[in-house]
Design an enzyme around this catalytic site. Structure first.
Site, PDB file in Angstrom:
ATOM      1  N   PRO A  20       0.793  -1.224   0.000  1.00  0.00           N
ATOM      2  CA  PRO A  20       0.000   0.000   0.000  1.00  0.00           C
ATOM      3  C   PRO A  20       0.830   1.281   0.000  1.00  0.00           C
ATOM      4  CG  PRO A  20      -0.067  -1.050   2.153  1.00  0.00           C
ATOM      5  CD  PRO A  20       0.572  -2.025   1.212  1.00  0.00           C
ATOM      6  N   ASN A  21       0.318   2.243  -0.732  1.00  0.00           N
ATOM      7  CA  ASN A  21       0.860   3.606  -0.818  1.00  0.00           C
ATOM      8  C   ASN A  21       2.149   3.726  -1.626  1.00  0.00           C
ATOM      9  OD1 ASN A  21      -1.187   4.949   0.810  1.00  0.00           O
ATOM     10  ND2 ASN A  21      -0.362   3.760   2.504  1.00  0.00           N
ATOM     11  N   ARG A  28       4.984  11.152  -2.275  1.00  0.00           N
ATOM     12  CA  ARG A  28       4.659  10.813  -0.880  1.00  0.00           C
ATOM     13  C   ARG A  28       5.893  11.002  -0.012  1.00  0.00           C
ATOM     14  NH1 ARG A  28       4.674   4.665   1.311  1.00  0.00           N
ATOM     15  NH2 ARG A  28       3.876   5.100   3.393  1.00  0.00           N
ATOM     16  N   TYR A  33      11.068   8.899   1.474  1.00  0.00           N
ATOM     17  CA  TYR A  33      11.063   7.822   0.478  1.00  0.00           C
ATOM     18  C   TYR A  33      11.775   8.178  -0.827  1.00  0.00           C
ATOM     19  CZ  TYR A  33       7.617   5.889   3.686  1.00  0.00           C
ATOM     20  OH  TYR A  33       6.991   5.404   4.811  1.00  0.00           O
ATOM     21  N   ASN A  84       8.215  -5.519  -0.831  1.00  0.00           N
ATOM     22  CA  ASN A  84       8.073  -4.332   0.010  1.00  0.00           C
ATOM     23  C   ASN A  84       6.592  -4.253   0.352  1.00  0.00           C
ATOM     24  OD1 ASN A  84       7.881  -1.922   1.310  1.00  0.00           O
ATOM     25  ND2 ASN A  84       8.996  -0.727  -0.223  1.00  0.00           N
ATOM     26  N   ALA A  87       3.151  -0.689   4.848  1.00  0.00           N
ATOM     27  CA  ALA A  87       2.709  -0.732   6.251  1.00  0.00           C
ATOM     28  C   ALA A  87       2.241  -2.116   6.678  1.00  0.00           C
ATOM     29  CB  ALA A  87       1.590   0.284   6.460  1.00  0.00           C
ATOM     30  N   GLU A 108      13.232  -9.029   1.593  1.00  0.00           N
ATOM     31  CA  GLU A 108      12.378  -7.940   2.077  1.00  0.00           C
ATOM     32  C   GLU A 108      13.092  -6.626   1.781  1.00  0.00           C
ATOM     33  OE1 GLU A 108      11.691  -8.266   6.288  1.00  0.00           O
ATOM     34  OE2 GLU A 108      10.624  -6.345   6.397  1.00  0.00           O
ATOM     35  N   HIS A 110      12.831  -2.257   2.003  1.00  0.00           N
ATOM     36  CA  HIS A 110      12.211  -0.994   2.400  1.00  0.00           C
ATOM     37  C   HIS A 110      13.083   0.143   1.907  1.00  0.00           C
ATOM     38  CE1 HIS A 110       9.400  -3.133   4.899  1.00  0.00           C
ATOM     39  NE2 HIS A 110      10.415  -3.815   5.384  1.00  0.00           N
ATOM     40  N   ARG A 117      12.861   4.801  12.651  1.00  0.00           N
ATOM     41  CA  ARG A 117      11.608   5.571  12.625  1.00  0.00           C
ATOM     42  C   ARG A 117      10.743   5.222  13.847  1.00  0.00           C
ATOM     43  NH1 ARG A 117       9.097   5.014   6.875  1.00  0.00           N
ATOM     44  NH2 ARG A 117       7.858   6.759   7.684  1.00  0.00           N
TER      45      ARG A 117
HETATM   46  C1  DQA Z   1       8.213   1.177   3.745  1.00  0.00           C
HETATM   47  C2  DQA Z   1       8.322   1.384   5.256  1.00  0.00           C
HETATM   48  C3  DQA Z   1       6.978   1.168   5.936  1.00  0.00           C
HETATM   49  O1  DQA Z   1       7.100   1.394   7.333  1.00  0.00           O
HETATM   50  C4  DQA Z   1       5.947   2.149   5.389  1.00  0.00           C
HETATM   51  O2  DQA Z   1       4.689   1.899   5.962  1.00  0.00           O
HETATM   52  C5  DQA Z   1       5.873   2.117   3.908  1.00  0.00           C
HETATM   53  C6  DQA Z   1       7.109   2.045   3.142  1.00  0.00           C
HETATM   54  C7  DQA Z   1       9.518   1.570   3.028  1.00  0.00           C
HETATM   55  O3  DQA Z   1       9.690   1.177   1.878  1.00  0.00           O
HETATM   56  O4  DQA Z   1      10.352   2.279   3.587  1.00  0.00           O
HETATM   57  O5  DQA Z   1       4.811   2.261   3.330  1.00  0.00           O
HETATM   58  O6  DQA Z   1       7.940  -0.167   3.488  1.00  0.00           O
END
Ligand code: DQA
Length: 156
Positions: A20-21, A28, A33, A84, A87, A108, A110, A117
């Site tokens: 998501p997102n 964003r 990011y 990835n 959240a 994994e 990020h 954080r």
């Molecule tokens: C994320 C880190 C997560 O905590 C966050 O909710 C994201 C992006 C990252 O790529 O840094 O949506 O996965």
């Protein structure tokens, strides 16, 4: 482990799954990011994959259930996965269960460094099912994950 190829003689397939997102990358919270968009990350992955004799199937969803279904489907179709989960990383036992079913070499990723954080980002349900974790290196982390998977897949 069986190496899954698109067709005989083709490169092994890596599924790159984004949660998501991540469709909002570039606009964003760029200070966290970065300014690279998801289509730009996909392009970089496709280029890097070719050089590593891999093929990439790159996807994004905002829905937890869709991510779970993709992870289930990866079994038997992919040779490796980059995940990835956004959240859902920090909330989803369902993702962990699906990853434990799929049993694929999984990295994994990020963009940010969750451990630097908020405390609610410090726990990952993905990590126990992942071979490796790359975080805090921005968009470049995806290419590093492909390199790691290339080693794991081509040596099997
Ligand atoms: C994320 C880190 C997560 O905590 C966050 O909710 C994201 C992006 C990252 O790529 O840094 O949506 O996965």
């Amino acid at each position: 482990m069986t190496t899954k190829r698109a067709k005989t003689g083709a490169s092994p397939i890596v599924w790159v799954l984004n949660g998501p997102n991540l469709n909002l990358l570039g606009k964003r919270e760029p200070e966290i990011y970065g300014r690279t968009t998801l289509p730009e990350i996909e392009k970089a992955c496709q280029t890097r994959a070719k050089a590593l004799d891999l093929a990439v199937d790159f996807r994004q969803t905002n829905y937890e259930g869709e991510l779970v279904t993709w992870i289930q489907d990866s079994k038997g179709q992919a040779s490796g996965m980059i995940l990835n989960a956004g959240a859902y990383t920090h909330t989803s036992v369902a993702l962990l269960d699906a990853l434990n079913y799929a049993q694929l070499p999984t990295i994994e990723v990020h963009l940010s460094q969750p451990l630097n954080r908020e405390p609610f980002r410090h726990h990952s349900f993905v990590t126990p099912a992942a071979q490796g974790l790359i975080s805090g290196l921005g968009a470049h982390g995806y290419e590093l994950a492909l390199e790691a998977l290339a080693r794991l897949i081509h040596k099997s």
